[in-house]
Scaffold this motif. Structure first.
Motif, PDB file in Angstrom:
ATOM      1  N   ASP A   1       0.820  -1.230   0.000  1.00 16.83           N
ATOM      2  CA  ASP A   1       0.000   0.000   0.000  1.00 16.83           C
ATOM      3  C   ASP A   1       0.847   1.271   0.000  1.00 16.83           C
ATOM      4  O   ASP A   1       0.547   2.241  -0.700  1.00 16.83           O
ATOM      5  N   GLU A   2       1.907   1.236   0.799  1.00 19.03           N
ATOM      6  CA  GLU A   2       2.781   2.406   0.913  1.00 19.03           C
ATOM      7  C   GLU A   2       3.449   2.706  -0.436  1.00 19.03           C
ATOM      8  O   GLU A   2       3.537   3.848  -0.868  1.00 19.03           O
TER       9      GLU A   2
ATOM     10  N   GLU B   1       0.943   4.089  -2.952  1.00 22.08           N
ATOM     11  CA  GLU B   1       0.671   5.512  -2.663  1.00 22.08           C
ATOM     12  C   GLU B   1       1.796   6.393  -3.209  1.00 22.08           C
ATOM     13  O   GLU B   1       1.552   7.413  -3.854  1.00 22.08           O
ATOM     14  N   GLN B   2       3.025   5.955  -2.953  1.00 20.61           N
ATOM     15  CA  GLN B   2       4.206   6.689  -3.424  1.00 20.61           C
ATOM     16  C   GLN B   2       4.225   6.749  -4.956  1.00 20.61           C
ATOM     17  O   GLN B   2       4.488   7.781  -5.560  1.00 20.61           O
TER      18      GLN B   2
ATOM     19  N   ASN C   1       1.621   6.488  -7.046  1.00 22.01           N
ATOM     20  CA  ASN C   1       0.563   7.359  -7.551  1.00 22.01           C
ATOM     21  C   ASN C   1       0.815   8.832  -7.254  1.00 22.01           C
ATOM     22  O   ASN C   1       0.365   9.704  -7.989  1.00 22.01           O
ATOM     23  N   MET C   2       1.521   9.088  -6.136  1.00 21.42           N
ATOM     24  CA  MET C   2       1.752  10.468  -5.726  1.00 21.42           C
ATOM     25  C   MET C   2       2.711  11.186  -6.690  1.00 21.42           C
ATOM     26  O   MET C   2       2.413  12.246  -7.198  1.00 21.42           O
TER      27      MET C   2
END
Length: 261
Positions: free
Chosen positions: A77-78, A81-82, A84-85
């Motif tokens: 998940d982390e 997120e990274q 997509n960010m």
């Protein structure tokens, strides 16, 4: 008529395989038998490289499996997120080269913008890369399989375009291949056409197909997904009835339907 497709099911797709669908629309019943099995390797190294886009000039994907390896690096998940960010945007500022529509669609699912989906072979893709890149770029990251052709790496190397090749999956014969072929021939008889989708598919299947077909081998219309596979078939003494103009379900089905007329 009955067509045997020696290929893997499509990646993550729901509904019927596009090759089965295209052949059905032309009045032919197709059966799919998986030929290859894959083991992923070096994913930690791939992940490190993916999350340092500033160290590379772009990405190259020549198979759906290589894109799948990238997807596996984003399962945390982390990390997702990274990615997509900001990581995927940093990659999209560079060139993401692909061979074929199937690979391009999977690349798009990662949020990346593919270039070259109409190039049906690594040879054509290498020409596109050489038109756009020069020796001054950072290395292009090329995640690939254990059985890769040297066409693309050689073309880039000869022209001084730097490449960072990383093997991310190993290809082997599907453990149930022979058993599945024997079952198919026993239940369905000798197919009207047999389609091969890779040179490794030819080397893994041909002996069994020859043995099971016996004297009817000469009546089978053999089809190839593209020129590389057709070359492998010819090298084994097979007569190639059709080779798809482009590596798509539509082009192959058109060629097979014509050969079976």
């Amino acid at each position: 008529m009955h067509v045997l497709l020696l290929k893997e099911p499509r990646e993550g797709g729901s509904g019927p395989d596009p090759y089965i669908k295209e052949l059905a629309s032309r009045g032919h019943k197709a059966t799919l038998i998986p030929v290859l099995s894959f083991t992923f390797v070096s994913l930690n190294t791939l992940s490190d490289k993916l999350f340092q886009p500033e160290q590379h000039g772009g990405l190259i994907f020549t198979s759906p499996r290589a894109v799948e390896a990238v997807k596996m690096c984003l399962e945390d998940d982390e990390r997702t997120e990274q990615w997509n960010m900001d990581i995927k945007d940093k990659w999209n500022a560079k060139s993401i080269y692909v061979v074929g529509k199937a690979t391009a669609a999977l690349v798009e699912n990662l949020g990346l913008v593919p270039l070259g989906e109409d190039t049906g072979t690594a040879d054509v893709l290498s020409r596109l890369i050489l038109e756009r890149e020069d020796a001054n770029i950072l290395p292009l990251l090329f995640p690939c399989g254990s059985i890769k052709r040297e066409v693309l790496p050689s073309a880039l190397r000869e022209n001084g375009v730097p490449l960072d090749t990383l093997m991310v999956y190993q290809t082997a014969q599907h453990p149930d291949l022979e058993k599945n072929l024997e079952k198919h021939f026993t239940e369905q008889g000798v197919p009207a056409s047999v389609a091969f989708f890779s040179p490794s598919g030819v080397s893994f299947c041909l002996e069994t197909v020859r043995r099971l077909s016996g004297e009817q081998l000469m009546q089978i219309k053999f089809a190839a997904i593209g020129p590389t596979t057709a070359e492998a078939m010819t090298a084994e003494g097979l007569s190639v009835s059709c080779s798809a103009d482009k590596p798509t379900a539509e082009h192959l089905a058109t060629g097979i339907a014509k050969a079976l007329q």
